[in-house]
Write an enzyme that holds these catalytic residues in place. Structure first.
Site, PDB file in Angstrom:
ATOM      1  N   ARG A  30       0.881  -1.188   0.000  1.00  0.00           N
ATOM      2  CA  ARG A  30       0.000   0.000   0.000  1.00  0.00           C
ATOM      3  C   ARG A  30       0.903   1.218   0.000  1.00  0.00           C
ATOM      4  O   ARG A  30       1.706   1.406   0.914  1.00  0.00           O
ATOM      5  CB  ARG A  30      -0.914   0.005   1.228  1.00  0.00           C
ATOM      6  CG  ARG A  30      -1.618   1.336   1.414  1.00  0.00           C
ATOM      7  CD  ARG A  30      -2.676   1.319   2.484  1.00  0.00           C
ATOM      8  NE  ARG A  30      -3.868   0.601   2.051  1.00  0.00           N
ATOM      9  CZ  ARG A  30      -5.059   0.717   2.638  1.00  0.00           C
ATOM     10  NH1 ARG A  30      -5.221   1.522   3.668  1.00  0.00           N
ATOM     11  NH2 ARG A  30      -6.091   0.023   2.204  1.00  0.00           N
TER      12      ARG A  30
ATOM     13  N   HIS B 229      -7.730   0.924  -6.030  1.00  0.00           N
ATOM     14  CA  HIS B 229      -7.875   0.064  -4.838  1.00  0.00           C
ATOM     15  C   HIS B 229      -8.636  -1.198  -5.264  1.00  0.00           C
ATOM     16  O   HIS B 229      -9.794  -1.386  -4.903  1.00  0.00           O
ATOM     17  CB  HIS B 229      -8.635   0.851  -3.760  1.00  0.00           C
ATOM     18  CG  HIS B 229      -8.590   0.229  -2.391  1.00  0.00           C
ATOM     19  ND1 HIS B 229      -7.865  -0.908  -2.093  1.00  0.00           N
ATOM     20  CD2 HIS B 229      -9.212   0.590  -1.224  1.00  0.00           C
ATOM     21  CE1 HIS B 229      -8.025  -1.204  -0.809  1.00  0.00           C
ATOM     22  NE2 HIS B 229      -8.837  -0.314  -0.270  1.00  0.00           N
TER      23      HIS B 229
ATOM     24  N   GLN C 128     -10.542  -3.626  -2.755  1.00  0.00           N
ATOM     25  CA  GLN C 128     -11.802  -3.115  -2.212  1.00  0.00           C
ATOM     26  C   GLN C 128     -12.969  -3.414  -3.153  1.00  0.00           C
ATOM     27  O   GLN C 128     -14.002  -3.933  -2.741  1.00  0.00           O
ATOM     28  CB  GLN C 128     -11.677  -1.597  -1.998  1.00  0.00           C
ATOM     29  CG  GLN C 128     -12.913  -0.970  -1.433  1.00  0.00           C
ATOM     30  CD  GLN C 128     -13.194  -1.448  -0.020  1.00  0.00           C
ATOM     31  OE1 GLN C 128     -12.328  -1.379   0.833  1.00  0.00           O
ATOM     32  NE2 GLN C 128     -14.408  -1.934   0.234  1.00  0.00           N
TER      33      GLN C 128
ATOM     34  N   ASP D 275     -17.254   7.041  -0.495  1.00  0.00           N
ATOM     35  CA  ASP D 275     -15.930   6.889   0.116  1.00  0.00           C
ATOM     36  C   ASP D 275     -15.619   8.213   0.806  1.00  0.00           C
ATOM     37  O   ASP D 275     -16.331   9.209   0.620  1.00  0.00           O
ATOM     38  CB  ASP D 275     -14.898   6.580  -0.991  1.00  0.00           C
ATOM     39  CG  ASP D 275     -13.492   6.371  -0.453  1.00  0.00           C
ATOM     40  OD1 ASP D 275     -13.333   6.146   0.765  1.00  0.00           O
ATOM     41  OD2 ASP D 275     -12.531   6.437  -1.254  1.00  0.00           O
TER      42      ASP D 275
ATOM     43  N   CYS E 113     -16.619   2.049   1.663  1.00  0.00           N
ATOM     44  CA  CYS E 113     -15.450   1.165   1.824  1.00  0.00           C
ATOM     45  C   CYS E 113     -14.821   1.298   3.207  1.00  0.00           C
ATOM     46  O   CYS E 113     -14.058   0.430   3.607  1.00  0.00           O
ATOM     47  CB  CYS E 113     -14.433   1.419   0.728  1.00  0.00           C
ATOM     48  SG  CYS E 113     -13.812   3.105   0.720  1.00  0.00           S
TER      49      CYS E 113
ATOM     50  N   ARG F 159     -14.064  -8.376   2.873  1.00  0.00           N
ATOM     51  CA  ARG F 159     -12.653  -8.157   2.490  1.00  0.00           C
ATOM     52  C   ARG F 159     -11.833  -9.400   2.856  1.00  0.00           C
ATOM     53  O   ARG F 159     -10.974  -9.838   2.098  1.00  0.00           O
ATOM     54  CB  ARG F 159     -12.090  -6.928   3.232  1.00  0.00           C
ATOM     55  CG  ARG F 159     -12.670  -5.587   2.820  1.00  0.00           C
ATOM     56  CD  ARG F 159     -12.208  -5.144   1.450  1.00  0.00           C
ATOM     57  NE  ARG F 159     -10.765  -5.118   1.310  1.00  0.00           N
ATOM     58  CZ  ARG F 159      -9.981  -4.082   1.646  1.00  0.00           C
ATOM     59  NH1 ARG F 159     -10.522  -2.976   2.116  1.00  0.00           N
ATOM     60  NH2 ARG F 159      -8.668  -4.141   1.495  1.00  0.00           N
TER      61      ARG F 159
HETATM   62  N1   CP Z   1     -11.224   0.125   3.024  1.00  0.00           N
HETATM   63  C1   CP Z   1      -9.932  -0.023   3.379  1.00  0.00           C
HETATM   64  O1   CP Z   1      -9.064  -0.368   2.563  1.00  0.00           O
HETATM   65  O2   CP Z   1      -9.708   0.163   4.685  1.00  0.00           O
HETATM   66  P1   CP Z   1      -8.292   0.352   5.375  1.00  0.00           P
HETATM   67  O3   CP Z   1      -7.730   1.653   4.895  1.00  0.00           O
HETATM   68  O4   CP Z   1      -8.593   0.350   6.844  1.00  0.00           O
HETATM   69  O5   CP Z   1      -7.393  -0.793   4.987  1.00  0.00           O
HETATM   70  N1  NVA Z   2      -9.931   6.808  -0.959  1.00  0.00           N
HETATM   71  C1  NVA Z   2      -9.493   6.397   0.348  1.00  0.00           C
HETATM   72  C2  NVA Z   2      -9.744   4.930   0.552  1.00  0.00           C
HETATM   73  C3  NVA Z   2      -9.405   4.420   1.919  1.00  0.00           C
HETATM   74  C4  NVA Z   2      -9.615   2.953   2.033  1.00  0.00           C
HETATM   75  C5  NVA Z   2      -8.030   6.728   0.523  1.00  0.00           C
HETATM   76  O1  NVA Z   2      -7.248   6.520  -0.409  1.00  0.00           O
HETATM   77  O2  NVA Z   2      -7.646   7.207   1.600  1.00  0.00           O
END
Ligand code: CP
Ligand code: NVA
Length: 303
Positions: A103, A130, A133, A218, A258, A286
C-alpha cells in the site's frame, strides 16, 4: 508464471467469478469452523506506506487462517525508504517471501515492484486505485442480490482511487455505474482507465441514485490528499449520503462505504447505521475475498 493483482483489469470476468466462488467456499468453511490451510509454510510481506485497518488486519488474519504467515513491514523501517532501489528490494524480497502486498502513494512504484519481483505482487491501494476493495464490494453485491447482471451502482462523492477501481470493475463485470461528482473532482474517462460504456459521470447526486440498486461512497479526503481540505469539503457538501438522498432512491436500495467513514461528513450516522446499510458485511467480505486471492496467487497451478 507468476500472476499479480495491480489493477482489477489483471483479472478477467471469468477469473473474478471463479474468485467469488472460492470466496463463498472459504466464507462457509470459516463459518462452520472447518480448517483449511493450503498456504502452510508460505509467507506474505506486507509493505504499508499509508495507514490501514481493514486491509492490514484482514490479510494478516487471512494468511494465518490459511496456514501461512504475514509480515507487517512499514516503509519507514525498510531500507527501501532510505534509498535502496525498488529493483534491488524486489529481488531480495523474492528470495525470502511467496508474495508481497504493498500500500503506497505512487502507482508506478507498485508497477516497478511487480516488474522486478519474481513473486506475486498485490496492490493494497495506491493514489490511483484500490482493486481489493472493489473485488470485495462486487462480491458483496452478488451475495446480497443473487447476481450482478443489470445491477446499477451510484457512486456519489470524490472521483478518487476507489472511483477508478469501480470504473474498471463495472466495465469488466458489465455493471452499470453512475458516478456523481462535482465537475472539478470527476475522474478522467479515458478508456484505458476503465470506461467502456458502462460508466456514466454526472454532477447531480439525485439523478445518479434514480433506479440505483446500490448507493456507494468513500471518504472525501483520501490519504495523501490533504491539501485544500476545506474547499474540497465545501464542494462535496451536496454529495453527502443522508436520508434525503436514500429516500430519493428505490425502496430497497443498499448503501455501501469502503470505510473508514467520517460520520456526518460524507455519510450520516442515520444512514450508516440504518436499515439500508450493508457496510459492515461489506467490510467482513474483504477477509473472504482476499483469502481467495491469496490462494489463487500464492499456490502455483497444478501441472
Ligand atoms: N477500506 C480499506 O481499505 O480500509 P483500510 O484503509 O482500513 O485498509
Ligand atoms: N480513498 C481512500 C480509501 C481508503 C480505504 C483513501 O485513499 O484514503
Amino acid at each position: 508464471m507468476k500472476k499479480d493483482l495491480l489493477s482489477i483489469s489483471d483479472f478477467s470476468r471469468e477469473e473474478i467469478l471463479d474468485l467469488f466462488e472460492k470466496s463463498s467456499d472459504l466464507k462457509e468453511k470459516r463459518q462452520k469452523g472447518i480448517p483449511h490451510q493450503p498456504l502452510t509454510g508460505k509467507t506474505l510481506g506486507m509493505i504499508f506506506n499509508k495507514h490501514s485497518t481493514r486491509t492490514r488486519i484482514s490479510f494478516e488474519v487471512g494468511m494465518f487462517e490459511l496456514g501461512g504467515h504475514a509480515l507487517f513491514l512499514t516503509g519507514d523501517q525498510l531500507q527501501l525508504n532510505r534509498g535502496e532501489t525498488i529493483r534491488d528490494s524486489a529481488q531480495v524480497l523474492s528470495r525470502y517471501l511467496n508474495g508481497i502486498l504493498i500500500r503506497t502513494y505512487d502507482h508506478d512504484e507498485v508497477l516497478a515492484l511487480a516488474e522486478h519481483a519474481t513473486i506475486p505482487v498485490i496492490n493494497g491501494l495506491t493514489d490511483f486505485n484500490h482493486p481489493l476493495q472493489i473485488l470485495a464490494d462486487i462480491f458483496t453485491i452478488k451475495e446480497k442480490l443473487g447476481g450482478i447482471d443489470g445491477v446499477k451502482v451510484a457512486y456519489v462523492g470524490d472521483g478518487n482511487n476507489v472511483a477508478y477501481s469501480w470504473m474498471m470493475g463495472a466495465s469488466i463485470m458489465g455493471m452499470d455505474l453512475v458516478i456523481a461528482c462535482p465537475n472539478s473532482l470527476q475522474p478522467s474517462t479515458a478508456p484505458d482507465l476503465g470506461n467502456n460504456g458502462h460508466v456514466k459521470i454526472i454532477e447531480d447526486p439525485f439523478e445518479a441514485v434514480q433506479n440505483a440498486d446500490i448507493i456507494y461512497t468513500d471518504v472525501w479526503i483520501s490519504m495523501g490528499d490533504e491539501e485544500d481540505t476545506e474547499s474540497k469539503k465545501k464542494l462535496l457538501l451536496p454529495y453527502q449520503i443522508n436520508q434525503r438522498l436514500v429516500d430519493a432512491a428505490k425502496k430497497d436500495v443498499m448503501v455501501m462505504h469502503c470505510l473508514p467513514a467520517h460520520r456526518e461528513i460524507e455519510i450520516t450516522s442515520e444512514v450508516l447505521d440504518g436499515g439500508h446499510s450493508i457496510i459492515f458485511d461489506q467490510a467482513e467480505n474483504r477477509l473472504h475475498v482476499q483469502k481467495a486471492i491469496l490462494e489463487t496467487l500464492l499456490l502455483p497451478p497444478q501441472e
